[in-house]
Write a protein that holds these residues in place. Sequence first.
Motif, PDB file in Angstrom:
ATOM      1  N   ASP A   1       0.831  -1.216   0.000  1.00 19.43           N
ATOM      2  CA  ASP A   1       0.000   0.000   0.000  1.00 19.43           C
ATOM      3  C   ASP A   1       0.860   1.258   0.000  1.00 19.43           C
ATOM      4  O   ASP A   1       0.552   2.238  -0.688  1.00 19.43           O
TER       5      ASP A   1
ATOM      6  N   THR B   1       3.537  -9.561   0.026  1.00 16.87           N
ATOM      7  CA  THR B   1       2.375 -10.152   0.670  1.00 16.87           C
ATOM      8  C   THR B   1       2.777 -11.539   1.160  1.00 16.87           C
ATOM      9  O   THR B   1       3.764 -12.103   0.678  1.00 16.87           O
TER      10      THR B   1
ATOM     11  N   THR C   1      -5.468 -17.012   2.874  1.00 19.03           N
ATOM     12  CA  THR C   1      -6.378 -15.992   2.336  1.00 19.03           C
ATOM     13  C   THR C   1      -5.722 -15.184   1.217  1.00 19.03           C
ATOM     14  O   THR C   1      -6.122 -14.058   0.946  1.00 19.03           O
TER      15      THR C   1
ATOM     16  N   ALA D   1      -7.928 -13.547  -1.498  1.00 19.30           N
ATOM     17  CA  ALA D   1      -8.632 -12.352  -1.015  1.00 19.30           C
ATOM     18  C   ALA D   1      -7.660 -11.203  -0.790  1.00 19.30           C
ATOM     19  O   ALA D   1      -7.999 -10.034  -1.057  1.00 19.30           O
ATOM     20  N   ASP D   2      -6.461 -11.514  -0.307  1.00 21.83           N
ATOM     21  CA  ASP D   2      -5.467 -10.476  -0.094  1.00 21.83           C
ATOM     22  C   ASP D   2      -5.115  -9.783  -1.405  1.00 21.83           C
ATOM     23  O   ASP D   2      -5.008  -8.553  -1.462  1.00 21.83           O
TER      24      ASP D   2
ATOM     25  N   ALA E   1      -7.007  -9.709  -4.067  1.00 16.32           N
ATOM     26  CA  ALA E   1      -8.198  -9.094  -4.654  1.00 16.32           C
ATOM     27  C   ALA E   1      -8.357  -7.644  -4.240  1.00 16.32           C
ATOM     28  O   ALA E   1      -8.909  -6.834  -4.988  1.00 16.32           O
ATOM     29  N   ARG E   2      -7.865  -7.284  -3.070  1.00 20.99           N
ATOM     30  CA  ARG E   2      -8.047  -5.890  -2.630  1.00 20.99           C
ATOM     31  C   ARG E   2      -7.178  -4.922  -3.427  1.00 20.99           C
ATOM     32  O   ARG E   2      -7.401  -3.712  -3.382  1.00 20.99           O
ATOM     33  N   TRP E   3      -6.202  -5.454  -4.179  1.00 17.94           N
ATOM     34  CA  TRP E   3      -5.402  -4.596  -5.051  1.00 17.94           C
ATOM     35  C   TRP E   3      -5.858  -4.677  -6.504  1.00 17.94           C
ATOM     36  O   TRP E   3      -5.187  -4.169  -7.398  1.00 17.94           O
ATOM     37  N   GLN E   4      -6.984  -5.313  -6.709  1.00 19.57           N
ATOM     38  CA  GLN E   4      -7.519  -5.415  -8.064  1.00 19.57           C
ATOM     39  C   GLN E   4      -7.700  -4.014  -8.640  1.00 19.57           C
ATOM     40  O   GLN E   4      -8.233  -3.120  -7.984  1.00 19.57           O
TER      41      GLN E   4
ATOM     42  N   GLN F   1      -5.272  -1.999  -9.461  1.00 19.98           N
ATOM     43  CA  GLN F   1      -4.049  -1.206  -9.270  1.00 19.98           C
ATOM     44  C   GLN F   1      -3.087  -1.539 -10.417  1.00 19.98           C
ATOM     45  O   GLN F   1      -2.299  -2.477 -10.344  1.00 19.98           O
TER      46      GLN F   1
END
Length: 290
Positions: free
Chosen positions: A61, A80, A86, A89-90, A92-95, A97
């Motif tokens: 981030d 990461t 997970t 899912a981890d 996916a939150r940077w999808q 970017q």
Amino acid sequence: MKIDTHQHFWHFEPQDFPWISEDMPVLRRHQRPVDSRPGMDNCGVLGLIAVQARCGPQETDFLLELAAHHPHILGVIGWTDLTSATLEADLARWQGQEKLKGFRYLLQDEPDLVEIINNPAFNAGVACLQRRQLVFEVLVFAQQLPIVIDFCTRHDRHALVLDHVGKPRIRDWLTDPASRQQWQQALTQLARLPHVSCKLSGLVTETDWQHQDDPSAADILHIEQCFDVALEAFGPGRLMFGSDWPVSQLAADYQAVHAIAQSWAESRLDRHEQQAFWGANAVRMYGLTI
């Protein structure tokens, strides 16, 4: 077009960087994109890839936030936990970017490298990155290179990048010539894998920098010899320039690091090959948008 494929940035907090000792004062401060820019401008380097320096989810981030505010940061290699259950899912939150190009895991620091590269969870994590067309950067010491060849062979669905030419201990080459031969043999074997590329980076700090102000003529010769080995092994289409700034400042300033690569490239590569080395290979390997 010149691209620096290996720079680090951080807000310095001693607990976050245990490897930065008190005898490294040049590193024990904030390292920002504006700090490396003068050296880049003087050398005609237009853009860079920011590479993780801390192991924690906040690192990715942090680098993406920098990239959002500094257009010359063309890509980010984050961190990461690749063993996490997970991970999907981890990631996916940077999808979305677009500047996130891959991840690095500090294999060189693993107390048992064989255990981690044979860990089913870790291998599943790297496979997950490759399915998503994300680069995995391989950071190992020279003596560890033979250990990761089978691992790199297994993960051939997307690009792997070897950092720092596999970190040969050129400071020891005069007293331990066998270490040079072992590194060269392992690098050559790894380079037979067409999905592996190599950064010509990080070698000034493999010299005896603690006992001299600048790389010696012998150091520069050895660095050039490392580059020659990499060129013969990987060919001009799988080599990229990296400064390893600011860590490189322990041994040399930005212009000096660039000058070694510039002199080598001009004497070894034709015009098309130089364009590939300085930028085109990085654009293709990381899918950069210029």
